[in-house]
Scaffold this motif. Structure first.
Motif, short mmCIF file in Angstrom:
data_model
loop_
_atom_site.label_atom_id
_atom_site.label_comp_id
_atom_site.label_asym_id
_atom_site.label_seq_id
_atom_site.Cartn_x
_atom_site.Cartn_y
_atom_site.Cartn_z
N PRO A 234 0.82 -1.23 0.00
CA PRO A 234 0.00 0.00 0.00
C PRO A 234 0.84 1.27 0.00
N VAL A 235 1.95 1.27 0.76
CA VAL A 235 2.84 2.44 0.80
C VAL A 235 3.51 2.63 -0.55
N PHE A 236 3.92 1.53 -1.17
CA PHE A 236 4.54 1.58 -2.49
C PHE A 236 3.58 2.19 -3.52
N VAL A 237 2.34 1.74 -3.51
CA VAL A 237 1.34 2.25 -4.47
C VAL A 237 1.11 3.75 -4.25
N ALA A 238 1.00 4.15 -2.99
CA ALA A 238 0.77 5.57 -2.67
C ALA A 238 1.94 6.44 -3.14
N LEU A 239 3.15 5.96 -2.91
CA LEU A 239 4.33 6.72 -3.31
C LEU A 239 4.46 6.82 -4.83
N ILE A 240 4.21 5.71 -5.51
CA ILE A 240 4.31 5.71 -6.98
C ILE A 240 3.23 6.60 -7.59
N LEU A 241 2.03 6.53 -7.05
CA LEU A 241 0.94 7.37 -7.56
C LEU A 241 1.28 8.85 -7.40
N SER A 242 1.77 9.23 -6.23
CA SER A 242 2.14 10.62 -6.02
C SER A 242 3.33 11.01 -6.89
N ALA A 243 4.26 10.05 -7.11
CA ALA A 243 5.44 10.32 -7.94
C ALA A 243 5.06 10.58 -9.39
N ILE A 244 4.06 9.86 -9.90
CA ILE A 244 3.61 10.07 -11.27
C ILE A 244 3.03 11.48 -11.43
N ILE A 245 2.24 11.89 -10.45
CA ILE A 245 1.68 13.25 -10.46
C ILE A 245 2.80 14.28 -10.36
N ASN A 246 3.79 13.99 -9.51
CA ASN A 246 4.97 14.86 -9.38
C ASN A 246 5.66 15.06 -10.73
N THR A 247 5.88 13.94 -11.42
CA THR A 247 6.61 13.97 -12.69
C THR A 247 5.88 14.82 -13.72
N VAL A 248 4.57 14.67 -13.78
CA VAL A 248 3.77 15.47 -14.72
C VAL A 248 3.92 16.96 -14.42
N LEU A 249 3.82 17.32 -13.14
CA LEU A 249 3.92 18.73 -12.76
C LEU A 249 5.32 19.29 -13.04
N VAL A 250 6.34 18.49 -12.76
CA VAL A 250 7.72 18.94 -13.03
C VAL A 250 7.93 19.12 -14.53
N ALA A 251 7.40 18.19 -15.32
CA ALA A 251 7.53 18.28 -16.78
C ALA A 251 6.82 19.50 -17.35
N LEU A 252 5.76 19.94 -16.68
CA LEU A 252 4.98 21.09 -17.15
C LEU A 252 5.52 22.42 -16.63
N SER A 253 6.52 22.38 -15.76
CA SER A 253 7.05 23.61 -15.18
C SER A 253 7.69 24.49 -16.25
N SER A 254 7.48 25.78 -16.13
CA SER A 254 7.99 26.74 -17.11
C SER A 254 8.05 28.11 -16.44
N SER A 255 8.94 28.95 -16.91
CA SER A 255 9.05 30.31 -16.36
C SER A 255 7.81 31.13 -16.68
N LYS A 256 6.98 30.65 -17.60
CA LYS A 256 5.76 31.35 -17.98
C LYS A 256 4.55 30.92 -17.15
N ARG A 257 4.72 29.89 -16.33
CA ARG A 257 3.62 29.42 -15.48
C ARG A 257 3.35 30.41 -14.35
N SER A 258 2.12 30.39 -13.85
CA SER A 258 1.75 31.30 -12.78
C SER A 258 2.34 30.84 -11.45
N GLU A 259 2.35 31.75 -10.48
CA GLU A 259 2.83 31.42 -9.14
C GLU A 259 2.00 30.30 -8.53
N TYR A 260 0.72 30.27 -8.83
CA TYR A 260 -0.17 29.27 -8.24
C TYR A 260 0.23 27.85 -8.68
N PHE A 261 0.72 27.73 -9.92
CA PHE A 261 1.17 26.42 -10.41
C PHE A 261 2.29 25.88 -9.53
#
Length: 281
Positions: A234-261
């Motif tokens: 269960p801990v592994f699944v929770a960490l991997i799920l959050s990591a996938i979301i992390n990766t998407v957000l990091v990949a979308l990061s840009s100097s043009k994104r808003s502060e809220y992002f």
């Protein structure tokens, strides 16, 4: 009503209540991952208030740019709420002093060097944040020590134990991957302040790819930790799920994104990890 909610949301985000909650969540994340028999609640409160104090205290030294176009919604909020920032700094300090009554007194030996590092990060005389690699290494090291290493020490566990080594490396990679995008966010303001950071040295695209690399390494270490039976399923699944979301957000990061992002999204991954782990146990 919408204006009231926005003001409250801005207070939570830009007043550093949100990031302080994220710090406490990471402590609890360590408790769950390492299966510690003590929730370390007093220490979590201490970390919350210490983060609130340090992050707001550094903003006392902020100076408005002559070029007002560089003022993001976050910096505008900071300059318009200097009294509130000082109040939050005081609340954080009082919270730290009060929390120390309930925690292991050995903490003063663990946290004092980290406090000095935090102050050296932004105090004008030293200002480590002006050095690209020292800035990043200092920030990531302090977060890793506070949220991963100290909980291990408080339980009198060995730092050389393989399970604990894995945990520290996992946390270090996670923090590195989510801290790098903030240099991308601050690209123009750092340039105006004559602060050299990774995006200035490598360029925005290469810096983002570096952050993605560390996020992938973070995921690989999670998988390896599970294969070594250091994590329950269960801990592994929770960490991997959050990591996938992390990766998407990091990949979308840009100097043009808003502060809220960045503040709500990327900083929010710390809270997300804690919540998913709590739900998994």
């Amino acid at each position: 009503m919408k204006l009231t909610l926005k003001r409250f949301w801005d207070f939570v985000l830009f007043g550093n209540v949100y990031v302080a909650l994220g710090a406490a969540c990471l402590v609890q994340s360590s408790v769950i991952q390492l299966q510690l028999n003590n929730a370390l609640n007093p220490y979590s409160f201490l970390v919350f208030f210490a983060t609130l104090f340090v992050y707001n205290f550094q903003r006392v030294f902020y100076k408005p740019q002559q070029n007002t176009t560089l003022h993001s919604v976050r910096r505008i909020w900071i300059f318009n709420n200097s009294t509130l920032i000082k109040t939050l700094t005081l609340v954080g300090f009082i919270g730290v002093v009060t929390s120390f009554i309930y925690v292991d007194k050995h903490l003063i030996f663990y946290l004092s060097p980290l406090l000095i590092l935090c102050l050296a990060y932004f105090i004008p005389v030293v200002n480590l944040r002006k050095h690209p690699f020292l800035k990043l290494f200092t920030l990531v090291s302090v977060w890793t020590m506070v949220t991963a290493v100290v909980p291990i020490l408080l339980k009198n566990q060995s730092l050389t134990d393989l399970k604990n080594i894995f945990h520290i490396c996992i946390r270090f990679c996670f923090m590195l991957a989510i801290c790098i995008p903030f240099d991308i966010r601050d690209l123009k303001i750092d340039e105006a302040d004559e602060i050299s950071t990774l995006p200035h040295l490598l360029g925005e695209n290469k810096t983002r790819r570096l952050a993605i690399f560390f996020m992938i390494l973070y995921e690989a270490l999670i998988v390896a930790a599970y294969c070594f039976h250091f994590l329950t399923f269960p801990v592994f699944v929770a960490l991997i799920l959050s990591a996938i979301i992390n990766t998407v957000l990091v990949a979308l990061s840009s100097s043009k994104r808003s502060e809220y992002f960045f503040v709500a999204g990327i900083d929010g991954t710390m809270i997300l990890q804690g919540v998913l782990l709590y739900l998994a146990t």
